[in-house]
Motif scaffolding. Structure first.
Motif, PDB file in Angstrom:
ATOM      1  N   HIS A  46      79.654  30.448  54.218  1.00 39.01           N
ATOM      2  CA  HIS A  46      78.357  30.939  54.674  1.00 39.01           C
ATOM      3  C   HIS A  46      78.438  31.769  55.950  1.00 39.01           C
ATOM      4  CE1 HIS A  46      76.162  28.860  51.575  1.00 39.01           C
ATOM      5  NE2 HIS A  46      76.853  27.763  51.839  1.00 39.01           N
ATOM      6  N   VAL A  47      79.216  31.330  56.906  1.00 36.78           N
ATOM      7  CA  VAL A  47      79.254  32.005  58.199  1.00 36.78           C
ATOM      8  C   VAL A  47      80.322  33.100  58.238  1.00 36.78           C
ATOM      9  CG1 VAL A  47      79.618  31.679  60.679  1.00 36.78           C
ATOM     10  CG2 VAL A  47      78.307  29.990  59.375  1.00 36.78           C
ATOM     11  N   ASN A  48      81.505  32.795  57.718  1.00 33.59           N
ATOM     12  CA  ASN A  48      82.609  33.751  57.781  1.00 33.59           C
ATOM     13  C   ASN A  48      82.720  34.639  56.557  1.00 33.59           C
ATOM     14  OD1 ASN A  48      83.371  32.747  60.294  1.00 33.59           O
ATOM     15  ND2 ASN A  48      84.675  31.184  59.379  1.00 33.59           N
ATOM     16  N   LYS A  49      81.821  34.438  55.591  1.00 31.49           N
ATOM     17  CA  LYS A  49      81.786  35.267  54.376  1.00 31.49           C
ATOM     18  C   LYS A  49      83.093  35.221  53.587  1.00 31.49           C
ATOM     19  CE  LYS A  49      77.688  36.547  55.603  1.00 31.49           C
ATOM     20  NZ  LYS A  49      76.736  35.480  55.464  1.00 31.49           N
ATOM     21  N   VAL A  50      83.734  34.046  53.590  1.00 31.14           N
ATOM     22  CA  VAL A  50      84.935  33.829  52.799  1.00 31.14           C
ATOM     23  C   VAL A  50      84.514  33.444  51.390  1.00 31.14           C
ATOM     24  CG1 VAL A  50      86.950  32.323  52.497  1.00 31.14           C
ATOM     25  CG2 VAL A  50      86.347  33.166  54.778  1.00 31.14           C
ATOM     26  N   LEU A  51      85.097  34.091  50.394  1.00 30.26           N
ATOM     27  CA  LEU A  51      84.841  33.717  49.006  1.00 30.26           C
ATOM     28  C   LEU A  51      85.787  32.574  48.648  1.00 30.26           C
ATOM     29  CD1 LEU A  51      84.587  37.242  47.342  1.00 30.26           C
ATOM     30  CD2 LEU A  51      82.714  35.763  48.085  1.00 30.26           C
ATOM     31  N   LEU A  52      85.230  31.458  48.238  1.00 34.60           N
ATOM     32  CA  LEU A  52      86.011  30.303  47.797  1.00 34.60           C
ATOM     33  C   LEU A  52      85.905  30.237  46.285  1.00 34.60           C
ATOM     34  CD1 LEU A  52      87.571  27.628  48.375  1.00 34.60           C
ATOM     35  CD2 LEU A  52      85.320  26.512  48.513  1.00 34.60           C
ATOM     36  N   TYR A  53      87.012  30.491  45.597  1.00 31.10           N
ATOM     37  CA  TYR A  53      87.019  30.505  44.137  1.00 31.10           C
ATOM     38  C   TYR A  53      87.356  29.140  43.544  1.00 31.10           C
ATOM     39  CZ  TYR A  53      86.982  35.594  44.473  1.00 31.10           C
ATOM     40  OH  TYR A  53      86.648  36.897  44.753  1.00 31.10           O
ATOM     41  N   ALA A  54      88.217  28.399  44.209  1.00 34.72           N
ATOM     42  CA  ALA A  54      88.636  27.102  43.674  1.00 34.72           C
ATOM     43  C   ALA A  54      89.221  26.273  44.806  1.00 34.72           C
ATOM     44  CB  ALA A  54      89.690  27.288  42.571  1.00 34.72           C
ATOM     45  N   TYR A  55      89.141  24.947  44.625  1.00 34.61           N
ATOM     46  CA  TYR A  55      89.734  24.038  45.611  1.00 34.61           C
ATOM     47  C   TYR A  55      90.034  22.703  44.956  1.00 34.61           C
ATOM     48  CZ  TYR A  55      85.374  21.385  45.853  1.00 34.61           C
ATOM     49  OH  TYR A  55      84.289  20.612  45.521  1.00 34.61           O
ATOM     50  N   VAL A  56      90.961  22.005  45.566  1.00 35.51           N
ATOM     51  CA  VAL A  56      91.200  20.602  45.249  1.00 35.51           C
ATOM     52  C   VAL A  56      91.711  19.947  46.530  1.00 35.51           C
ATOM     53  CG1 VAL A  56      93.607  20.844  44.430  1.00 35.51           C
ATOM     54  CG2 VAL A  56      92.205  18.935  43.626  1.00 35.51           C
ATOM     55  N   ILE A  57      91.161  18.778  46.794  1.00 36.56           N
ATOM     56  CA  ILE A  57      91.620  17.982  47.930  1.00 36.56           C
ATOM     57  C   ILE A  57      92.377  16.794  47.356  1.00 36.56           C
ATOM     58  CG2 ILE A  57      90.967  16.629  49.949  1.00 36.56           C
ATOM     59  CD1 ILE A  57      88.361  18.315  50.045  1.00 36.56           C
ATOM     60  N   MET A  58      93.657  16.757  47.612  1.00 34.37           N
ATOM     61  CA  MET A  58      94.513  15.669  47.167  1.00 34.37           C
ATOM     62  C   MET A  58      94.710  14.709  48.346  1.00 34.37           C
ATOM     63  SD  MET A  58      95.051  16.335  43.991  1.00 34.37           S
ATOM     64  CE  MET A  58      96.490  15.360  43.542  1.00 34.37           C
ATOM     65  N   PRO A  59      95.339  13.552  48.138  1.00 34.56           N
ATOM     66  CA  PRO A  59      95.463  12.591  49.241  1.00 34.56           C
ATOM     67  C   PRO A  59      96.107  13.133  50.513  1.00 34.56           C
ATOM     68  CG  PRO A  59      95.942  11.512  47.180  1.00 34.56           C
ATOM     69  CD  PRO A  59      95.809  12.985  46.868  1.00 34.56           C
ATOM     70  N   ASN A  60      97.065  14.072  50.377  1.00 32.53           N
ATOM     71  CA  ASN A  60      97.748  14.549  51.580  1.00 32.53           C
ATOM     72  C   ASN A  60      97.858  16.069  51.695  1.00 32.53           C
ATOM     73  OD1 ASN A  60      99.648  15.136  49.668  1.00 32.53           O
ATOM     74  ND2 ASN A  60     101.283  13.929  50.582  1.00 32.53           N
ATOM     75  N   HIS A  61      97.127  16.779  50.854  1.00 28.64           N
ATOM     76  CA  HIS A  61      97.141  18.241  50.942  1.00 28.64           C
ATOM     77  C   HIS A  61      95.899  18.824  50.275  1.00 28.64           C
ATOM     78  CE1 HIS A  61      99.009  17.596  46.972  1.00 28.64           C
ATOM     79  NE2 HIS A  61      98.622  18.816  46.669  1.00 28.64           N
ATOM     80  N   HIS A  63      94.590  22.525  48.214  1.00 27.23           N
ATOM     81  CA  HIS A  63      94.854  23.838  47.631  1.00 27.23           C
ATOM     82  C   HIS A  63      93.517  24.554  47.551  1.00 27.23           C
ATOM     83  CE1 HIS A  63      98.909  22.855  46.284  1.00 27.23           C
ATOM     84  NE2 HIS A  63      98.464  21.836  45.576  1.00 27.23           N
ATOM     85  N   ILE A  64      93.502  25.818  47.920  1.00 28.43           N
ATOM     86  CA  ILE A  64      92.301  26.624  47.786  1.00 28.43           C
ATOM     87  C   ILE A  64      92.680  28.023  47.324  1.00 28.43           C
ATOM     88  CG2 ILE A  64      90.907  25.362  49.477  1.00 28.43           C
ATOM     89  CD1 ILE A  64      91.579  27.478  51.565  1.00 28.43           C
ATOM     90  N   ILE A  65      91.737  28.692  46.695  1.00 31.63           N
ATOM     91  CA  ILE A  65      91.856  30.121  46.423  1.00 31.63           C
ATOM     92  C   ILE A  65      90.697  30.772  47.152  1.00 31.63           C
ATOM     93  CG2 ILE A  65      91.824  31.963  44.714  1.00 31.63           C
ATOM     94  CD1 ILE A  65      92.980  29.981  42.683  1.00 31.63           C
ATOM     95  N   VAL A  66      91.032  31.664  48.091  1.00 29.52           N
ATOM     96  CA  VAL A  66      90.034  32.302  48.939  1.00 29.52           C
ATOM     97  C   VAL A  66      90.294  33.800  49.044  1.00 29.52           C
ATOM     98  CG1 VAL A  66      89.468  30.270  50.332  1.00 29.52           C
ATOM     99  CG2 VAL A  66      91.381  31.707  50.996  1.00 29.52           C
TER     100      VAL A  66
END
Length: 178
Positions: A46-61, A63-66
């Motif tokens: 919203h603020v930085n106008k980054v497009l977030l296409y996909a994400y997953v939050i795993m226990p210790n890492h 992954h995102i596509i931005v």
């Protein structure tokens, strides 16, 4: 950015990003810490106008596509903010053992902080075509399945897989159609 051979070359491409917790600590097993990450991703959209296409939050890492302008600076700010928030949360909840692990794993060159949450760098990989985008999105969404946590990607709460099934995920994403 951390000391890495991976770089952001062109801003008009999406990038596959991986960020890992120091010493592989499973900090993201705590829902409140995951919510901190989700809030920070929403802020970036919203603020930085980054497009977030996909994400997953795993226990210790994570992954995102931005995609967006000044991604290196935006991701450094994301990691800095989330690290401070996580440390403040751990201190407020008297999580001494976890704090001790974050302290012992801190690299010597991190002189401005007592603790280190994230490993250095975020290893950006430019996504240059729809086939590669589909492969990286599948990798992200099937990560919890491959790890044995769930039997289907949309069953993992901290992922954009539900968004791609036409349902509301925890945060909105920019849907990419291959």
């Amino acid at each position: 950015m951390g000391r890495s051979r991976y770089k952001f070359h062109e801003e008009h491409y999406p990038y596959f990003i991986t960020s890992t917790v120091i010493q592989g600590l499973p900090l993201f097993m705590d829902a409140r810490i995951c919510n901190t990450l989700l809030d920070a991703l929403t802020y970036a959209q919203h603020v930085n106008k980054v497009l977030l296409y996909a994400y997953v939050i795993m226990p210790n890492h994570i992954h995102i596509i931005v995609e967006g302008e000044q991604l290196s600076a935006r991701l450094r700010a994301f990691k800095s903010y989330t690290a401070r928030s996580i440390i403040n949360y751990l201190k407020a909840n008297n999580k001494r053992r976890t704090l001790a692990e974050l302290k012992s794993g801190k690299l010597d060159n991190h002189k401005d902080s007592e603790f280190q949450v994230w490993q250095e760098g975020f290893h950006p990989k430019q996504i240059s075509n729809p086939k590669m985008m589909e492969q990286k999105m599948n990798y992200i969404h099937y990560n919890p399945v491959k790890s044995g946590f769930v039997s289907s990607p949309e069953h993992w709460r901290y992922s954009s897989a539900l968004n791609y099934e036409g349902e509301d995920g925890l945060i909105p994403v920019t849907l990419f159609s291959c």
